[in-house]
Design an enzyme around this catalytic site. Structure first.
Site, PDB file in Angstrom:
ATOM      1  N   LYS A 151       0.834  -1.201   0.000  1.00 63.51           N
ATOM      2  CA  LYS A 151       0.000   0.000   0.000  1.00 63.51           C
ATOM      3  C   LYS A 151       0.873   1.258   0.000  1.00 63.51           C
ATOM      4  O   LYS A 151       2.038   1.211   0.417  1.00 63.51           O
ATOM      5  CB  LYS A 151      -0.880   0.023   1.261  1.00 63.51           C
TER       6      LYS A 151
ATOM      7  N   ARG B 121     -10.613 -11.433   1.700  1.00 63.06           N
ATOM      8  CA  ARG B 121     -11.474 -12.481   1.125  1.00 63.06           C
ATOM      9  C   ARG B 121     -10.786 -13.838   1.186  1.00 63.06           C
ATOM     10  O   ARG B 121     -11.456 -14.879   1.180  1.00 63.06           O
ATOM     11  CB  ARG B 121     -11.853 -12.111  -0.302  1.00 63.06           C
TER      12      ARG B 121
END
Length: 531
Positions: free
Chosen positions: A280, A354
């Protein structure tokens, strides 16, 4: 903080402060009018001078009001009466509580719970007043070397109801509110802790501590070796780059009939998310300590459920990991075999939530669940779509969707349904595996849920994306919100038939609330200020 409910006339209250409302423009509420009559027009004369208009956010603290036993009377602006809805009511309560806390009123009798809120009864008003009071006074200063305590903090609040006939329902609402508020505070505390303290092992220890407080709540923790033996390779792919070992936390609350199918709550527990190899940007990366707010909400909800002793069987599953880059970390393009046997091409290691959830959804099958709900700070796309006000809700079962939406409206912790159509599934196609873990930029929240739906085909399932609601970012009030503990707890209360489980009537279709009866004389012992 101590909370009580009772019925009584305001002039009879021997307390530090009595709180009443003033509508815009300069119009006394029913209870304020009673004080005005007893004080021979003292309040109305102040309003005529223009000291308070009645707008939401305005407060005026009065001392030595004639013929009142209370030391003070706090006037709180309530806006226009016909416009008084849910959010306005909570703002009014919050302004009142903060003013009391800052002005040395250590106890109070609050009559704002007698205001006429559109479509809401006494139980709702009491419930939300207590939850709002807790939220208004919440602070996180555990890690500060110098704390700034209030010299005379607010310690006791009595909320008034119009008649004694309403006391049983109000007391029940008070119990529910305090259980929810305690769960919210736990979720906030966990979310606000930094990643160097709140590790997967720390989360597991806090789960054990919570379970030790309640007889019907038990805890089981799977270590990295046990997770590997289970075949949860998608979960392990996320934790591989970190020195912090993963944990799978399973909490079981057995309050229902033996053998009854449980409701399973699964919370994403990424205690810090760098993005892994798909690193990130540095800006705002500190906020990735909040990537375990889904996990925190599961602990908070189970705390509330156990406190209320709900007659349900509820299981909480928390996959707890840290996502870091290293020589051992999963690489973009790697393919893993999940617990379900399906294979996933990991195109982006920052789409890690996920991956830990999909194995947890498969793990939940062994409990033969009636319902499964997963909660996760999953996609930035949900923040773009819904902002910070509503959770994204996607489900494979319409009745479950409706139940959660209704619980959100009742609790004030709202969700909004997004479509889970088969057409979106095509975005997850992979030439090398059964599916990819991302579906491109379009409809990112929906394709993430589509990915999870492939692991939830054996039961009724819902997914709550709390990326925009789980925490407040980049403001002076930065921190965890504790959501969606109120929504989940209300859903479970409704499921257990404790509380109002009937479907809510839309506010614009509800009849006006009847005028409450005159308050009865108060024969309870007088309040005394705690010095």
């Amino acid at each position: 903080m101590e909370f009580n409910v009772k019925s009584g006339q305001p002039e009879k209250q021997r307390t530090a402060c009595v709180v009443v409302g003033v509508y815009e423009p300069r119009r006394l509420s029913d209870v304020a009018q009673k004080i005005d009559e007893v004080s021979q027009g003292h309040l109305s004369s102040i309003l005529r001078r223009g000291d308070l208009e009645g707008k939401i956010g305005q407060t005026l603290l009065l001392h030595n009001v004639p013929n009142m036993l209370a030391d003070r009377v706090l006037l709180v602006g309530c806006g226009r009466e016909r416009e008084l809805g849910d959010s306005q009511y909570r703002k009014i309560i919050a302004h009142a509580i903060r003013t009391l806390h800052d002005t040395g009123s250590m106890e109070t009798v609050c009559y704002l719970t007698e205001l006429n809120v559109r479509g809401r009864d006494t139980s709702w008003r009491v419930r939300h007043a207590i939850e709002t009071a807790h939220a208004s006074l919440y602070t996180f200063d555990q890690l500060k070397s110098k704390k700034n305590p209030t010299r005379r903090p607010l310690r006791k609040i009595v909320f008034s109801v119009a008649s004694r006939r309403e006391l049983p329902a109000a007391e029940k609402a008070s119990r529910e509110a305090q259980a929810v508020a305690t769960g919210v505070a736990l979720a906030k505390d966990l979310g606000n802790l930094p990643g160097n303290i709140c590790t997967p092992t720390y989360l597991a220890d806090r789960a054990k501590t919570l379970c030790s407080l309640h007889e019907k709540l038990t805890c089981k923790i799977l270590t990295e070796l046990q997770i590997e033996k289970q075949g949860m390779n998608a979960l392990l792919a996320v934790s591989r780059g970190s020195d912090q070992a993963p944990r799978l936390i399973i909490m079981e609350y057995k309050g229902g009939k033996k053998g009854a199918d449980p409701i399973v709550l699964i919370g994403k527990g990424v205690t810090f998310d760098t993005g892994g190899i798909s690193l990130k940007p540095a800006e705002k990366m500190d906020e990735m300590k909040f990537d375990m707010c889904g996990a925190a909400s599961v602990l908070g909800t189970l705390s509330a459920v156990a406190e209320l002793q709900l007659p349900l069987n509820v299981i909480g599953i928390v996959p707890a990991v840290e996502n870091m880059p290293s020589g051992k970390a999963t690489k973009p393009g790697d393919i893993v075999t999940t617990l379900s046997g399906q294979t996933v091409e990991i195109l982006n290691t920052d789409a890690e939530g996920r991956l830990i959830l999909c194995d947890s959804l498969t793990y939940a099958e062994r409990y033969k669940p009636e319902i499964v709900i997963d909660i996760a700070t999953l996609t930035g796309a949900c923040v773009v779509a819904l902002g910070s006000h509503a959770h994204g809700l996607l489900s494979n079962h319409n009745p479950l969707t409706n139940d959660l939406l209704n619980a959100g409206r009742m609790s004030g912790d709202r969700a909004w349904e997004l479509p889970l159509w088969d057409e979106y599934q095509e975005q997850l196609d992979s030439p090398f595996a059964d599916m990819a873990n991302i579906g491109g930029k379009p409809a990112g929240t929906i394709t993430a849920a589509c990915f999870l739906s492939r692991f939830a085909r054996k039961y009724h399932w819902a997914h709550l994306d709390i990326a925009g609601t789980g925490y407040i970012a980049q403001t002076k009030e930065k921190g965890s919100t504790g959501r969606p503990v109120p929504l989940l707890t209300q859903y479970l209360i409704n499921r257990s038939s404790i509380g109002q489980s009937e479907e809510l009537t839309p506010i614009d279709q509800m009849p006006p609330e009847p005028v409450p009866p005159e308050p009865e004389l108060d024969d309870l012992p007088p309040e005394t200020e705690d010095d």
